[in-house]
Structures are given as structure tokens and as C-alpha cells.
Scaffold this motif. Structure first.
Motif, PDB file in Angstrom:
ATOM      1  N   ASP A 140      -3.789  67.231  54.778  1.00  0.00           N
ATOM      2  CA  ASP A 140      -3.142  68.467  54.321  1.00  0.00           C
ATOM      3  C   ASP A 140      -1.632  68.404  54.565  1.00  0.00           C
ATOM      4  O   ASP A 140      -0.837  68.595  53.645  1.00  0.00           O
ATOM      5  N   ILE A 141      -1.234  68.190  55.791  1.00  0.00           N
ATOM      6  CA  ILE A 141       0.170  67.976  56.149  1.00  0.00           C
ATOM      7  C   ILE A 141       0.205  66.804  57.131  1.00  0.00           C
ATOM      8  O   ILE A 141      -0.463  66.854  58.177  1.00  0.00           O
ATOM      9  N   ILE A 170      -6.075  72.018  57.758  1.00  0.00           N
ATOM     10  CA  ILE A 170      -6.277  73.463  57.733  1.00  0.00           C
ATOM     11  C   ILE A 170      -7.726  73.737  57.375  1.00  0.00           C
ATOM     12  O   ILE A 170      -8.192  73.368  56.295  1.00  0.00           O
ATOM     13  N   ASP A 171      -8.441  74.340  58.289  1.00  0.00           N
ATOM     14  CA  ASP A 171      -9.852  74.635  58.051  1.00  0.00           C
ATOM     15  C   ASP A 171      -9.984  75.757  57.036  1.00  0.00           C
ATOM     16  O   ASP A 171      -9.304  76.789  57.130  1.00  0.00           O
ATOM     17  N   SER A 172     -10.876  75.561  56.085  1.00  0.00           N
ATOM     18  CA  SER A 172     -11.125  76.595  55.082  1.00  0.00           C
ATOM     19  C   SER A 172     -11.784  77.794  55.721  1.00  0.00           C
ATOM     20  O   SER A 172     -12.361  77.724  56.797  1.00  0.00           O
ATOM     21  N   TRP A 173     -11.687  78.932  55.012  1.00  0.00           N
ATOM     22  CA  TRP A 173     -12.417  80.114  55.455  1.00  0.00           C
ATOM     23  C   TRP A 173     -13.894  79.768  55.482  1.00  0.00           C
ATOM     24  O   TRP A 173     -14.404  79.065  54.621  1.00  0.00           O
ATOM     25  N   ALA A 199      -7.497  79.371  48.412  1.00  0.00           N
ATOM     26  CA  ALA A 199      -7.170  79.722  49.791  1.00  0.00           C
ATOM     27  C   ALA A 199      -6.486  78.580  50.513  1.00  0.00           C
ATOM     28  O   ALA A 199      -5.576  78.780  51.305  1.00  0.00           O
ATOM     29  N   ASP A 200      -6.913  77.355  50.274  1.00  0.00           N
ATOM     30  CA  ASP A 200      -6.321  76.215  50.964  1.00  0.00           C
ATOM     31  C   ASP A 200      -4.847  76.082  50.639  1.00  0.00           C
ATOM     32  O   ASP A 200      -4.013  75.893  51.522  1.00  0.00           O
ATOM     33  N   GLU A 234      -1.639  76.318  53.101  1.00  0.00           N
ATOM     34  CA  GLU A 234      -0.664  75.238  53.218  1.00  0.00           C
ATOM     35  C   GLU A 234       0.755  75.745  52.963  1.00  0.00           C
ATOM     36  O   GLU A 234       1.705  75.309  53.619  1.00  0.00           O
ATOM     37  N   ARG A 235       0.907  76.677  52.025  1.00  0.00           N
ATOM     38  CA  ARG A 235       2.231  77.237  51.770  1.00  0.00           C
ATOM     39  C   ARG A 235       2.758  77.976  52.993  1.00  0.00           C
ATOM     40  O   ARG A 235       3.942  77.923  53.311  1.00  0.00           O
TER      41      ARG A 235
END
Length: 295
Positions: free
Chosen positions: A224-225, A236-239, A192-193, A197-198
Motif C-alpha cells: 500500500d505504502i 492498511i487493513d480493509s474495513w 474504501a482502500d 490511502e489518501r
């Protein structure tokens, strides 16, 4: 005409509902039902389904009435099944009932019929009706409700394991709407991460924003970026269902270290990226503008 005690018990078990066939079985002919509807406040709420006088016609009897009308081959599905399973706080305005392809039922106002032969593993019983199991219900609802990703996230946290949802997807590949289900499921998987990110990279490129680096090293972690020149970090926070306690702590340690080292930290969720990308880009542009003004 006095009702037989077994019919009274049936009404109690069925939220005040009875079909004309059930009433006949208990010595309560259809003409009597019609008379009750005319004189005693009974209501015909679906073809051949009646609600006893004085009973409230809320979400529960409305969904049960649709199933009683469809008969034993019917399966309540989609958001109505999600409400029945406790996955939604409110019942949908339209109830979907799935029936086998050979069954020629047509819906009525407020009830939609879907013809499909379901795998037995995707059907369950709960509180006196047949409905889709938790896994297929989660998928079919996620592709129907406006914020499907958030719904699926909550379902995976509270109601059903990811593996079960994946198996339900495999059993129903090719069904209507399941291309959307595939995208949601991919995002919910272990990768998911990288999927998130994509999406962010695509958004940055489409907005013409440059100067960023994915997986930018920082101390013992990776951002992450990252915008190294402006010292802006995007995480980016994970689910929620996918985040264990150790990962949660690690993310917070990293975030605190970034802020302590003078970086601007922006955090976005999957829902931000997919449902409000304009907000994401606006926040990044604002951070870049502030960094440029204070350089």
C-alpha cells in the motif's frame, strides 16, 4: 381501584408504562393515576406517561416512554433507535424522537425532538414502537457517536447491507449532519482502500515524511505504502465488513512474505488513520529511526 385485565396486559406489553389517554380508555381516570403516583409508587416519567409501581426505569422503558409521549407520529431515532435495534450495547443518555415538521412538540429533560418529514422507507416498527429503520439508524448514529467509523463498520457487518445504507443516505441528503455521513459512507464503499490511502498520504506529507512510494511492487503483490530504502511496508487493513475470506488470506500471505524478506511491516486500520493519526505517524517515525540506526 382494581385495574381492568386489559390494562394489566397493556402495562405488561409496554414495560410497565401507560399514557393517561390509554388509562382513560381502560376506565382508569387521570386522577386515579395521580393518586397512584402519590400513594402506590407509580411515577410520572414523561408528560402524560406513567410507570407502574415496582417497575425498573431502565433504557427500554425510558425509550418507550419517549415514544409514547410523542404519539403515533413520533419516530425514535439516532442512538436510541440503534440500541433498540441491538446495534449499541447501552442506551444513550438522551433520546431523540423525530416528528413531522407540522407537529409542535417540545422535548423534556432527556428527550430531544427533531422535526423532519421522514420517507416511509426509513420508518419501521419493532417491539411495539415506531423507529427509524436499520439503514437510517446506522447513518444517524454514526454521525453522533464518538467513533462513528467503527460503529458503522460493525453495523455493516451485522445489521444492514451497504446498499440499504446508501439508499437511506440518498433519501436524506441535505439533512443536518449528513456531510459527515457522506464522508463515512465514502470510506465504507468499495473504494474504501483508496480513501484510506489518501488519508495516509496526507498525514505523511503534513508530517514532512518523505521517501515513500504508494503501490510499491513486491513479488506478485503491491505494498500500500512502501519505503524501499528502509524496507518498511505499510499495509492498511480493509474495513471488516468489506473483507472476504480470500482477501484476508491474500493479505496474510503478503504480510508473511514481506517479513520473511526482511521488511518491517506496519498495519493500520481506517480507525487508526481517522481517530489517532498522531499514533500512526509516531509508529512510522519510530520504524524509520530504527531502520536508520541499523543501516
Amino acid at each position: 381501584m382494581t385495574m381492568h385485565p386489559t390494562l394489566l396486559r397493556l402495562l405488561q406489553a409496554q414495560d410497565g408504562l401507560v399514557t393517561s389517554a390509554q388509562a382513560e380508555e381502560h376506565g382508569f381516570p387521570t386522577r386515579t393515576l395521580r393518586r397512584r403516583a402519590q400513594d402506590d409508587g407509580w411515577e410520572r416519567v414523561a408528560p402524560r406517561v406513567y410507570l407502574a409501581g415496582g417497575r425498573e426505569y431502565g433504557d427500554r422503558p425510558r425509550i418507550r416512554a419517549a415514544w409514547l409521549w410523542a404519539g403515533d407520529t413520533g419516530v425514535v431515532s439516532g442512538p436510541a433507535a440503534a440500541w433498540w435495534h441491538g446495534m449499541l450495547d447501552r442506551g444513550p443518555s438522551e433520546v431523540t424522537v423525530t416528528v413531522p415538521r407540522r407537529v409542535g412538540l417540545r422535548g423534556y429533560p432527556g428527550v430531544r425532538v427533531r422535526r423532519r418529514d421522514l420517507d416511509p422507507d426509513d420508518v419501521t416498527h419493532a417491539k411495539g414502537i415506531r423507529l427509524t429503520g436499520h439503514a437510517l439508524t446506522a447513518l444517524e448514529t454514526a454521525i453522533t457517536v464518538p467513533d462513528g467509523s467503527a460503529f458503522l463498520d460493525r453495523a455493516l457487518q451485522k445489521h444492514v447491507p451497504f446498499h440499504d445504507v446508501y439508499l437511506a443516505y440518498c433519501r436524506n441528503m441535505g439533512a443536518r449532519g449528513f456531510a459527515r455521513a457522506a464522508a463515512l459512507l465514502t470510506a465504507a464503499a468499495d473504494r474504501a482502500d483508496s480513501a484510506a490511502e489518501r488519508i495516509l498520504v496526507t498525514l505523511l506529507r503534513a508530517a514532512g515524511i518523505t521517501g515513500w512510494t504508494p503501490g510499491l511492487p513486491f513479488q506478485q503483490w503491491k505494498i500500500d505504502i512502501g519505503f524501499p530504502a528502509e524496507r518498511i511496508a505499510i499495509e492498511i487493513d480493509s474495513w471488516a465488513w468489506h473483507t472476504d475470506v480470500q482477501r484476508f488470506r491474500t493479505d496474510r500471505f503478503k504480510g508473511n512474505a514481506l517479513v520473511g524478506a526482511g521488511w518491517t511491516l506496519l498495519r493500520f486500520t481506517w480507525h487508526d488513520l481517522t481517530n489517532r493519526p498522531d499514533y500512526v505517524i509516531a509508529q512510522i517515525r519510530a520504524a524509520l529511526h530504527t531502520a536508520a540506526a541499523t543501516a
